[in-house]
Design an enzyme around this catalytic site. Structure first.
Site, PDB file in Angstrom:
ATOM      1  N   LYS A 158     -34.909  52.967  65.233  1.00 12.60           N
ATOM      2  CA  LYS A 158     -34.360  52.906  63.875  1.00 12.60           C
ATOM      3  C   LYS A 158     -34.897  54.034  63.011  1.00 12.60           C
ATOM      4  O   LYS A 158     -36.066  54.437  63.148  1.00 12.60           O
ATOM      5  CB  LYS A 158     -34.737  51.575  63.199  1.00 12.60           C
ATOM      6  CG  LYS A 158     -34.009  50.360  63.712  1.00 12.60           C
ATOM      7  CD  LYS A 158     -34.394  49.147  62.871  1.00 12.60           C
ATOM      8  CE  LYS A 158     -33.621  47.916  63.256  1.00 12.60           C
ATOM      9  NZ  LYS A 158     -33.997  46.758  62.384  1.00 12.60           N
ATOM     10  N   ARG A 291     -32.274  46.794  45.186  1.00 13.91           N
ATOM     11  CA  ARG A 291     -31.112  46.983  44.314  1.00 13.91           C
ATOM     12  C   ARG A 291     -30.247  45.730  44.393  1.00 13.91           C
ATOM     13  O   ARG A 291     -30.534  44.820  45.163  1.00 13.91           O
ATOM     14  CB  ARG A 291     -30.295  48.198  44.764  1.00 13.91           C
ATOM     15  CG  ARG A 291     -29.904  48.106  46.258  1.00 13.91           C
ATOM     16  CD  ARG A 291     -28.953  49.204  46.668  1.00 13.91           C
ATOM     17  NE  ARG A 291     -28.769  49.272  48.112  1.00 13.91           N
ATOM     18  CZ  ARG A 291     -27.974  48.482  48.807  1.00 13.91           C
ATOM     19  NH1 ARG A 291     -27.293  47.527  48.208  1.00 13.91           N
ATOM     20  NH2 ARG A 291     -27.849  48.623  50.119  1.00 13.91           N
TER      21      ARG A 291
END
Length: 439
Positions: A158, A291
């Site tokens: 990743k 967020r």
């Protein structure tokens, strides 16, 4: 309360923010590229300013142009929306240097959580379980092989700064490691300007479960239930629901306690999402999105909360209107993302209605879907008393939704929602691949 706010984004999320700001009495400034000159968010905002050509790097990612616009139009705050610069700590710092309020957590918190290697270490520090993996970045085959063997194949490489499937490669044996490390690192560098990668055990067909969080920056944390986001194509979410059909009350309690401890300890401010991979009754920390999320409406439906409102209130130093110790989930909510299959001009738009139906979109009759940006053109969200009824309501609403001139994925969404495996609630992130041949 602030009087004017700039929205550093476009599309449906910009429209969504404008609507809450209007209810709060806050004037809004929209920014747009030349490709979005006639976009809905430019029509709804009090002021609209062109900041560049269609390329995102020259418009929606132009930190200087956005901040200059905010200052010149007399804004007091900047809301980054989702995507683009929403988790960019340097942008957050520049916003604050300009004397503006950043509608989000502190830049230092974004840095801490934005790097997935550091985020894993932070999660472990506060008692959250993580999948087995490398203790830090991995750069060479010699570093990777012992880690992969200790985890047990398959493993996943990743990007430390990434997401959305970019810089991500699944590896099944030693011989595949070297080439896939190079590929993942190149993708990470190209997409996130950071080629750092790490390795985790690859969990096959887990559930993707995330908790919605609002925190006041002083240690107060509200957990607004979980969402199940397991239906994904190429790591892009298609359908989200709250609550998750695979999360027991006991799991929810453990997840919530871990999340509350983490966000409280960090003195997190604003909206955030903590994501987990779940297998059976076990779950593992994946990442934090610092967020608001695209799929936030399902949490709004089951909790009766305007998350954008609460996000703005806490970031502007106002009192939130929720009781973090008294959050209850009512009913079931499901969201289907409506994606355009190609750009074009909308020649017909009919939006569904009725109880518990909501369509968040930037479309209107005559609107142009640009080839320059994300393919999502809307979100159809429903709410009802239980999962079965919510599914039937969403199918009915999808039948009513008419979009012509631009091909969209309505038929695919209806097939998924009607599938016996999906309706059973017993599925994981592999469900789309299992169904793909029939879609």
């Amino acid at each position: 309360m602030i009087k004017r706010l700039l929205i550093a984004n476009r599309g449906e999320i910009a429209v969504r923010i404008i609507r809450t700001c209007r209810e709060l009495g806050i004037e809004t400034v929209a920014v747009y590229s030349t490709a979005d000159r006639d976009a809905l968010h430019t029509r709804l905002a009090d002021i609209a300013v062109c900041i560049g050509p269609p390329k995102s790097a020259q418009s929606y990612l132009s930190v200087g142009a956005i901040i200059t616009t905010a200052v010149r139009t007399g804004c007091e705050a900047v809301h980054p929306g989702v995507g683009f610069l929403s988790e960019n700590s340097n942008f957050a710092r520049e916003v604050q240097k300009a004397g503006l309020i950043w509608i989000g957590p502190d830049p230092e918190t974004i840095d801490l959580l934005g790097d997935k290697v550091t985020a894993r270490e932070t999660a472990l520090k506060y008692g959250l379980p993580v999948t087995p993996g490398s203790p830090g970045p991995i750069a060479t085959k010699d570093e990777a092989i012992p880690v992969a063997r200790a985890c047990g194949y398959p493993v996943i490489i990743k990007a430390a700064s990434g997401g959305g499937g970019k810089g991500m490669r699944i590896v099944w044996k030693d011989e595949e490691l070297e080439e896939n490390l190079k590929i993942a690192s190149r993708e990470a560098e190209a997409n996130f300007a950071d080629g750092t990668v790490y390795i985790e055990k690859y969990l096959q067909n887990p559930r993707h479960v995330e908790l919605q969080v609002i925190a006041d920056g002083k240690g107060g944390v509200a957990i607004l239930g979980e969402r199940d986001c397991s239906v994904q194509k190429n790591h892009q979410k298609l359908i989200e629901e709250s609550p998750s059909p695979g999360v027991t009350p006991e799991m929810r309690k453990r997840m919530s306690e871990g999340a509350r401890n983490l966000f409280s300890s960090l003195k997190y401010r604003g909206a955030g999402t903590i994501e987990f991979l779940a297998v059976g009754n076990e779950f593992f920390f994946m990442e934090v999105n610092a967020r608001i999320q695209v799929e936030h409406p399902v949490s709004e439906f089951v909790t009766g909360t305007d998350l954008i409102r609460e996000q703005i209130l806490v970031c502007c130093g106002e009192h939130w209107t929720i009781d973090p110790d008294n959050i209850t989930l009512t009913g079931w909510s499901i969201e289907a993302r409506i994606n355009a299959l190609s750009p074009g001009k909308v020649t017909r738009l009919e939006v569904p209605g009725g109880p518990g139906v909501r369509f968040d979109s930037f479309l209107y009759n005559g609107a142009t879907v640009s080839p320059h940006y994300d393919s999502m053109v809307g979100k159809l969200i429903v709410h009802d008393s239980d999962r079965h009824r919510a599914l039937e309501r969403l199918l009915r609403a999808l039948d009513e939704l008419k979009i012509e001139g631009v091909p969209v994925n309505i038929v695919t969404q209806k097939k998924i929602l009607s599938n016996a495996v999906f309706r059973s609630g017993q599925f994981g992130t592999g469900i789309y691949a299992q169904l793909e041949a029939s879609l």
